[in-house]
Design a protein around this motif. Structure first.
Motif, short mmCIF file in Angstrom:
data_model
loop_
_atom_site.label_atom_id
_atom_site.label_comp_id
_atom_site.label_asym_id
_atom_site.label_seq_id
_atom_site.Cartn_x
_atom_site.Cartn_y
_atom_site.Cartn_z
N TYR A 1 7.07 10.97 7.39
CA TYR A 1 8.02 9.99 6.90
C TYR A 1 7.42 9.24 5.72
O TYR A 1 6.21 9.02 5.67
N PHE A 2 8.31 8.88 4.80
CA PHE A 2 7.84 8.22 3.58
C PHE A 2 8.54 6.89 3.38
O PHE A 2 9.72 6.75 3.69
N ASP A 3 7.77 5.96 2.88
CA ASP A 3 8.33 4.65 2.57
C ASP A 3 7.73 4.19 1.24
O ASP A 3 6.76 4.77 0.75
N LEU A 4 8.36 3.16 0.64
CA LEU A 4 7.78 2.59 -0.57
C LEU A 4 6.37 2.11 -0.27
O LEU A 4 6.08 1.64 0.83
N ASN A 5 5.52 2.24 -1.27
CA ASN A 5 4.16 1.72 -1.14
C ASN A 5 4.22 0.20 -1.37
O ASN A 5 3.82 -0.31 -2.40
N LYS A 6 4.77 -0.45 -0.36
CA LYS A 6 5.11 -1.87 -0.45
C LYS A 6 3.97 -2.75 -0.94
O LYS A 6 4.15 -3.62 -1.76
N ASN A 7 2.80 -2.53 -0.37
CA ASN A 7 1.73 -3.47 -0.66
C ASN A 7 0.61 -2.84 -1.47
O ASN A 7 -0.52 -3.31 -1.46
N GLY A 8 0.99 -1.79 -2.18
CA GLY A 8 -0.01 -1.16 -3.04
C GLY A 8 0.22 -1.50 -4.50
O GLY A 8 -0.72 -1.58 -5.29
N ILE A 9 1.49 -1.75 -4.86
CA ILE A 9 1.78 -2.06 -6.27
C ILE A 9 2.71 -3.27 -6.36
O ILE A 9 3.50 -3.52 -5.45
N TYR A 10 2.61 -3.96 -7.48
CA TYR A 10 3.31 -5.25 -7.61
C TYR A 10 3.88 -5.46 -9.01
O TYR A 10 3.45 -4.83 -9.97
N PHE A 11 4.86 -6.36 -9.07
CA PHE A 11 5.41 -6.83 -10.34
C PHE A 11 5.31 -8.36 -10.34
O PHE A 11 5.49 -8.99 -9.30
N ILE A 12 5.04 -8.92 -11.51
CA ILE A 12 4.95 -10.38 -11.61
C ILE A 12 6.16 -10.93 -12.36
O ILE A 12 6.51 -10.44 -13.43
N LEU B 1 16.57 8.90 -8.22
CA LEU B 1 17.46 8.96 -7.06
C LEU B 1 16.67 8.97 -5.75
O LEU B 1 16.97 8.22 -4.82
N VAL B 2 15.63 9.79 -5.70
CA VAL B 2 14.82 9.88 -4.48
C VAL B 2 14.10 8.55 -4.23
O VAL B 2 14.05 8.05 -3.10
N LEU B 3 13.61 7.96 -5.32
CA LEU B 3 12.91 6.68 -5.19
C LEU B 3 13.86 5.61 -4.63
O LEU B 3 13.50 4.83 -3.75
N LYS B 4 15.10 5.60 -5.12
CA LYS B 4 16.08 4.62 -4.64
C LYS B 4 16.44 4.88 -3.19
O LYS B 4 16.62 3.95 -2.40
N LEU B 5 16.55 6.16 -2.84
CA LEU B 5 16.88 6.52 -1.46
C LEU B 5 15.79 6.03 -0.52
O LEU B 5 16.06 5.42 0.52
N ILE B 6 14.54 6.26 -0.91
CA ILE B 6 13.42 5.81 -0.08
C ILE B 6 13.40 4.28 -0.04
O ILE B 6 13.17 3.68 1.01
N SER B 7 13.69 3.67 -1.18
CA SER B 7 13.72 2.21 -1.25
C SER B 7 14.77 1.64 -0.30
O SER B 7 14.54 0.66 0.40
N ASP B 8 15.95 2.26 -0.26
CA ASP B 8 17.05 1.72 0.55
C ASP B 8 16.98 2.15 2.01
O ASP B 8 17.38 1.40 2.89
N TYR B 9 16.49 3.38 2.28
CA TYR B 9 16.60 3.91 3.64
C TYR B 9 15.25 4.28 4.28
O TYR B 9 15.23 4.78 5.39
N GLY B 10 14.15 4.06 3.55
CA GLY B 10 12.85 4.44 4.09
C GLY B 10 12.50 3.61 5.32
O GLY B 10 13.04 2.51 5.49
N PRO B 11 11.62 4.09 6.23
CA PRO B 11 10.96 5.40 6.16
C PRO B 11 11.95 6.54 6.38
O PRO B 11 12.82 6.43 7.23
N ILE B 12 11.75 7.60 5.63
CA ILE B 12 12.70 8.71 5.64
C ILE B 12 11.91 10.02 5.46
O ILE B 12 10.87 10.03 4.80
#
Lengths: 384, 384
Positions: free
Chosen positions: B72-83, B16-27
């Protein structure tokens, strides 16, 4: 944004204990605590709550072991009930189901008139009689669910559209509630029947589809215990999937709808081009008498019923296909021929992916399923 | 018997927290606690855990307000990836997606050979290059998912059967894992494309179906955020639903399968009875040149594509139907004609129950959806 909090957890555990008692009762507090991995305090608290709500009862048990006497709990089988109703254009059926999902009373009543308000009155009247007969108070009846043909807005219990009853936009749940003052649900009959078939099928079945071949053609899917409804509760309406764009004209205005080749009224209408027959029995008598025209008509119906199986298997990938409806349930010839014929029509990669069975619940299916639906609804919305 | 315990709750709240940060970050922590109704202590604990796992990062924020500085926290956008990978019989596409579901790199590679072991080698080689190019360690790539045509056992990542690639019972996930040593998933391409369409559609859409008209005909349904798979992941294989039992012969051995009227190879094969055309472009050029035979063939394809829409609407009752595949995406004429024609074929009670849209994700759809599938899998199985 939905947070899973302690209340949610409490409710989930309440339901868990109820299901455990339902499946394994009579069962002791200690066993409940062990099976659910809850603390003895939590288990006792939930048992107390369920007893208070009259849903479970303490039962006497004879033990060979000497020692401290444990209390055992079971569902309050004969203290509370759910009513299932099947409504069709010429009759309705009523079933009284106990908390253990057993039908303890069934009755079929001819419909006096099919105007919606008249049906409500006649049905309510039968429920009054039922209550009197079993000496039931309103508190003992936890709800009534009607299963009927058509597109049903199940959340509000509104009949959007029923060809069979010629109803449109009728708030059946509200009207019945005004008469009966108990919780009311309304739903599609085949979806209800699917629920009762699901009750009796093997635990390994995760995706069950029921096909109904009768006054129309339809299907209903239960996937991981949930009815597949789609947006407006008409998922499974395969009667109007087109299986021959140059085919027979359907009252819906399209050509070659699935139902035009299989459903009883269409078969009788086709037959009338050759000979007036008033029922499928009469038509099948012609087949037995060696009439080629009648054999052709029934063979074509069986061919299209096979296509219905293939098309639903490709679309839904079920593990179990259940065949039902008047064609299957009342006419062994059609049932046997279909079971012999269908496999030649199945897409080969799908051939071994599913089993086919004949309905076990037959004419009890809708009534029992409707009552189960009411029970499921009650449990899901149980108050803490 | 599955007990919802504290671990379950912890995991649900983590997601839930991960999704919240994903949708509304930085938070901020305070806002997370407020939105999720968690205690500040719980929110802080979860934020710490997510930071430790490198999934979120603290970001600098400029504030106009003077006062105590919040983190404030945001997803680590450019630290991890999916292929995400799309595999077809003549090419594969690779996409590198960040944690924010943005494709930051795409590449299409012609397939040297379609033997499964050769494909694995060529694909692995491209992934090594990708890692080198972006200087990525294995820890930064949280998984790779391949979307491909066919019946795919998605739990083990086995290709049960793919007509297009001529593969049978190939353990693609295992073979790729041996080369790459990162989590691998394999799934049906259209189901992956459905996931990326779902990402871009309105929140009100609960039941989305995507139809693919290309080298075959297929569909995929997403219902309440979940892919409908059925028992063995072939739900939606409408290409082999029979829509004319006296119709064209299909390589599957049945007559009148849906795909025989619509899919590209069948159209070209039919056309060859009149004139050799090597592509749909050439066939449509004949239509433009006023050739009646070509017009007839395309009109029939459009008629059956309309039937495909009707039949899936009746079967699944979606709120949104998305049209995709090479016929739709590469040929405006077919797209426009289908959008003009289809409504005349829809069962009238269903006519206003759904919207029709053209794919938004086009040739990015499978790659993006496969990467999203990998991300969803990662989040669902996140370790506490």
């Amino acid at each position: 944004m939905k947070i899973k909090n302690q209340d949610f957890l409490k409710k989930e555990n309440l339901i868990l204990v109820l299901k455990l008692i339902s499946d394994y009762g009579p069962i002791s507090r200690a066993e409940i605590s062990k099976q659910t991995k809850m603390s003895p305090t939590s288990a006792s608290r939930i048992v107390a709550l369920l007893s208070e709500k009259n849903l479970i009862e303490e039962v006497a048990m004879n033990h060979q072991n000497v020692g401290r006497k444990a209390s055992y709990f079971d569902l309050n089988k004969n203290g509370i009930y759910f009513i299932g109703v099947e409504l069709d254009n010429s009759y309705f059926r009523i079933g009284l189901m106990n908390f253990n999902e057993e039908l303890i009373f069934k009755k079929t009543v001819a419909l006096q008139k099919s105007f919606p308000d008249m049906v409500v009155k006649q049905l309510a009247n039968e429920i009054y009689k039922l209550k009197k007969r079993f000496d039931l108070t309103d508190n003992q009846i936890l709800g009534l669910c009607v299963g009927m043909p058509g597109i049903i807005e199940h959340k509000q219990g509104i009949v959007d559209f029923s060809v069979q009853l010629q109803w449109k936009n009728y708030p059946l749940a509200d009207r019945l509630y005004e008469q009966l003052k108990i919780p009311i649900k309304v739903d599609n009959e085949l979806k209800m029947k699917a629920l009762s078939e699901y009750k009796f099928c093997d635990d390994s079945v995760k995706h069950l589809i029921i096909l109904g071949f009768g006054s129309g053609v339809g299907s209903a899917l239960i996937s991981n215990g949930e009815i597949s409804r789609g947006k407006s509760n008409f998922a499974g309406e395969i009667g109007h999937t087109i299986v021959d764009p140059n085919g027979a004209y359907c009252p819906c205005g399209n050509f070659g709808c699935m139902q035009t080749y299989i459903a009883e009224p269409f078969l009788l209408n086709e037959a009338s081009k050759i000979k007036q027959v008033d029922s499928l029995e009469e038509l099948l008598q012609e087949v037995e008498d060696g009439k080629v025209w009648a054999k052709n008509l029934i063979s074509r119906a069986i061919q299209y019923a096979s296509i219905a199986i293939n098309n639903t298997v490709c679309s839904f990938n079920p593990d179990l296909v259940i065949l039902s409806g008047s064609l299957i349930e009342n006419h062994p010839y059609i049932q046997e021929e279909l079971l012999k014929e269908y496999s030649a029509t199945i897409w080969s990669p799908a051939a071994n992916s599913f089993d086919v069975e004949i309905t076990k619940t037959k004419d009890e299916g809708v009534v029992l399923g409707a009552a189960i639906q009411m029970k499921n609804h009650f449990i899901k919305n149980i108050n803490l």
